[in-house]
Write a protein that holds these residues in place. Structure first.
Motif, PDB file in Angstrom:
ATOM      1  N   ASN A   1       1.989  -3.024  -3.332  1.00 34.04           N
ATOM      2  CA  ASN A   1       1.493  -4.277  -2.744  1.00 34.04           C
ATOM      3  C   ASN A   1       2.539  -5.391  -2.802  1.00 34.04           C
ATOM      4  O   ASN A   1       2.550  -6.288  -1.950  1.00 34.04           O
ATOM      5  CB  ASN A   1       0.206  -4.714  -3.440  1.00 34.04           C
ATOM      6  CG  ASN A   1      -0.997  -3.926  -2.940  1.00 34.04           C
ATOM      7  OD1 ASN A   1      -0.966  -3.380  -1.834  1.00 34.04           O
ATOM      8  ND2 ASN A   1      -2.051  -3.853  -3.736  1.00 34.04           N
TER       9      ASN A   1
ATOM     10  N   GLU B   1      -5.732  -0.714  -1.346  1.00 30.59           N
ATOM     11  CA  GLU B   1      -6.849  -0.916  -2.265  1.00 30.59           C
ATOM     12  C   GLU B   1      -6.960   0.312  -3.153  1.00 30.59           C
ATOM     13  O   GLU B   1      -6.870   1.443  -2.681  1.00 30.59           O
ATOM     14  CB  GLU B   1      -8.152  -1.124  -1.486  1.00 30.59           C
ATOM     15  CG  GLU B   1      -8.187  -2.426  -0.702  1.00 30.59           C
ATOM     16  CD  GLU B   1      -9.546  -2.663  -0.060  1.00 30.59           C
ATOM     17  OE1 GLU B   1     -10.456  -1.852  -0.334  1.00 30.59           O
ATOM     18  OE2 GLU B   1      -9.682  -3.633   0.689  1.00 30.59           O
TER      19      GLU B   1
ATOM     20  N   TYR C   1      -2.546  -4.402   2.733  1.00 32.61           N
ATOM     21  CA  TYR C   1      -2.438  -4.125   1.306  1.00 32.61           C
ATOM     22  C   TYR C   1      -3.256  -2.884   0.940  1.00 32.61           C
ATOM     23  O   TYR C   1      -4.273  -2.582   1.572  1.00 32.61           O
ATOM     24  CB  TYR C   1      -2.947  -5.322   0.492  1.00 32.61           C
ATOM     25  CG  TYR C   1      -2.089  -6.552   0.635  1.00 32.61           C
ATOM     26  CD1 TYR C   1      -0.928  -6.700  -0.117  1.00 32.61           C
ATOM     27  CD2 TYR C   1      -2.453  -7.564   1.526  1.00 32.61           C
ATOM     28  CE1 TYR C   1      -0.140  -7.837   0.018  1.00 32.61           C
ATOM     29  CE2 TYR C   1      -1.667  -8.694   1.664  1.00 32.61           C
ATOM     30  CZ  TYR C   1      -0.504  -8.829   0.906  1.00 32.61           C
ATOM     31  OH  TYR C   1       0.281  -9.941   1.044  1.00 32.61           O
TER      32      TYR C   1
ATOM     33  N   HIS D   1       0.594   1.031  -7.799  1.00 34.54           N
ATOM     34  CA  HIS D   1      -0.228   0.239  -6.888  1.00 34.54           C
ATOM     35  C   HIS D   1       0.296  -1.192  -6.785  1.00 34.54           C
ATOM     36  O   HIS D   1       0.430  -1.765  -5.691  1.00 34.54           O
ATOM     37  CB  HIS D   1      -1.685   0.242  -7.382  1.00 34.54           C
ATOM     38  CG  HIS D   1      -2.592  -0.634  -6.581  1.00 34.54           C
ATOM     39  ND1 HIS D   1      -2.967  -1.897  -6.988  1.00 34.54           N
ATOM     40  CD2 HIS D   1      -3.189  -0.440  -5.366  1.00 34.54           C
ATOM     41  CE1 HIS D   1      -3.749  -2.440  -6.078  1.00 34.54           C
ATOM     42  NE2 HIS D   1      -3.913  -1.573  -5.082  1.00 34.54           N
ATOM     43  N   THR D   2       0.626  -1.771  -7.940  1.00 35.89           N
ATOM     44  CA  THR D   2       1.153  -3.141  -7.956  1.00 35.89           C
ATOM     45  C   THR D   2       2.485  -3.221  -7.213  1.00 35.89           C
ATOM     46  O   THR D   2       2.732  -4.160  -6.438  1.00 35.89           O
ATOM     47  CB  THR D   2       1.338  -3.614  -9.409  1.00 35.89           C
ATOM     48  OG1 THR D   2       0.079  -3.549 -10.085  1.00 35.89           O
ATOM     49  CG2 THR D   2       1.871  -5.036  -9.464  1.00 35.89           C
TER      50      THR D   2
ATOM     51  N   THR E   1       4.512  -4.806   0.148  1.00 39.80           N
ATOM     52  CA  THR E   1       3.740  -5.232   1.324  1.00 39.80           C
ATOM     53  C   THR E   1       3.892  -6.732   1.519  1.00 39.80           C
ATOM     54  O   THR E   1       4.067  -7.225   2.646  1.00 39.80           O
ATOM     55  CB  THR E   1       2.253  -4.862   1.149  1.00 39.80           C
ATOM     56  OG1 THR E   1       2.139  -3.445   0.977  1.00 39.80           O
ATOM     57  CG2 THR E   1       1.440  -5.278   2.363  1.00 39.80           C
ATOM     58  N   ASP E   2       3.833  -7.476   0.425  1.00 40.61           N
ATOM     59  CA  ASP E   2       4.061  -8.926   0.470  1.00 40.61           C
ATOM     60  C   ASP E   2       5.428  -9.237   1.076  1.00 40.61           C
ATOM     61  O   ASP E   2       5.570 -10.120   1.933  1.00 40.61           O
ATOM     62  CB  ASP E   2       4.009  -9.497  -0.959  1.00 40.61           C
ATOM     63  CG  ASP E   2       2.696 -10.217  -1.219  1.00 40.61           C
ATOM     64  OD1 ASP E   2       2.038 -10.615  -0.248  1.00 40.61           O
ATOM     65  OD2 ASP E   2       2.345 -10.370  -2.402  1.00 40.61           O
TER      66      ASP E   2
END
Length: 218
Positions: A166, A207, A205, A162-163, A169-170
């Motif tokens: 994201n 969730e 992002y 998950h980290t 995504t950043d």
């Protein structure tokens, strides 16, 4: 007319030994090379033949001054044969003892393994235990998903994934901003490219739903 057969190595050895036994004298190699052809051993072979006799302790060799002498007496050959006989006899006795030991060990290993009703019953019990062990091991595999250690490892893996998602995504948002700042005139083309590669308007992002604190029981 058939060509005369040359002497074998063993025949050459016998011929060279005859020179020593008949004369019971000491010789230099060059003298033996001259005498060899008279016995049917060509000069070029004399050195190797004599050396093979030295290696087998049938001919003695010693350096006297600057010269190397060779000699052999019938008594020396007799002693050599006796030594060989004693060695072979000793090895034969050792082999006989070892054979007897192995036979004895074999008989000892057979003890307690004779066919009997008790032995057959014990073997059947062993097979049953092995089968049960295999069955329990298979059953244990079914509950691996509820293993606390396995659950915690899976939970950590989900959090890492998950980290990472994201973080990428950043990176994508940063890249889009950079493209917009540097290529404002290509806004429409960039938008089409984003659509083609799956970066749509609802791209955002991830969730992550809350994970249970422990594995669920069946």
């Amino acid at each position: 007319m058939s060509k005369k057969r040359g002497l074998s190595l063993e025949e050459k050895r016998e011929k060279m030994l005859q020179i020593f036994y008949e004369s019971q004298d000491f010789y230099l190699l060059k003298e033996l090379e001259k005498m060899g052809p008279k016995k049917g051993v060509i000069t070029q072979s004399v050195k190797d033949v004599v050396q093979s006799l030295v290696d087998d302790d049938l001919v003695s060799k010693d350096k006297i001054g600057t010269s190397v002498y060779f000699w052999s007496l019938p008594s020396c050959a007799g002693n050599q044969l006796r030594n060989v006989h004693q060695k072979l006899d000793s090895e034969l006795q050792s082999s006989g003892k070892r054979h007897a030991q192995l036979v004895e060990q074999c008989e000892e290993l057979k003890k307690g393994r004779e066919e009997s009703d008790e032995r057959e019953a014990a073997l059947e019990d062993l097979k049953a235990i092995q089968s049960k062990h295999k069955e329990l091991k298979s059953e244990l595999e079914k509950y691996r998903d509820n293993d606390p250690a396995a659950f915690e490892a899976m939970k950590e893996a989900i959090e890492v994934a998950h980290t990472s998602a994201n973080r990428w995504t950043d990176n994508i948002f940063t890249l889009k901003q950079w493209c917009s700042n540097n290529f404002p005139q290509a806004k429409e083309q960039l938008q089409n490219m984003y659509q083609e590669i799956g970066i749509t308007d609802d791209f955002d992002y991830l969730e992550m739903a809350p994970l249970p604190s422990k594995a669920l029981a069946d």
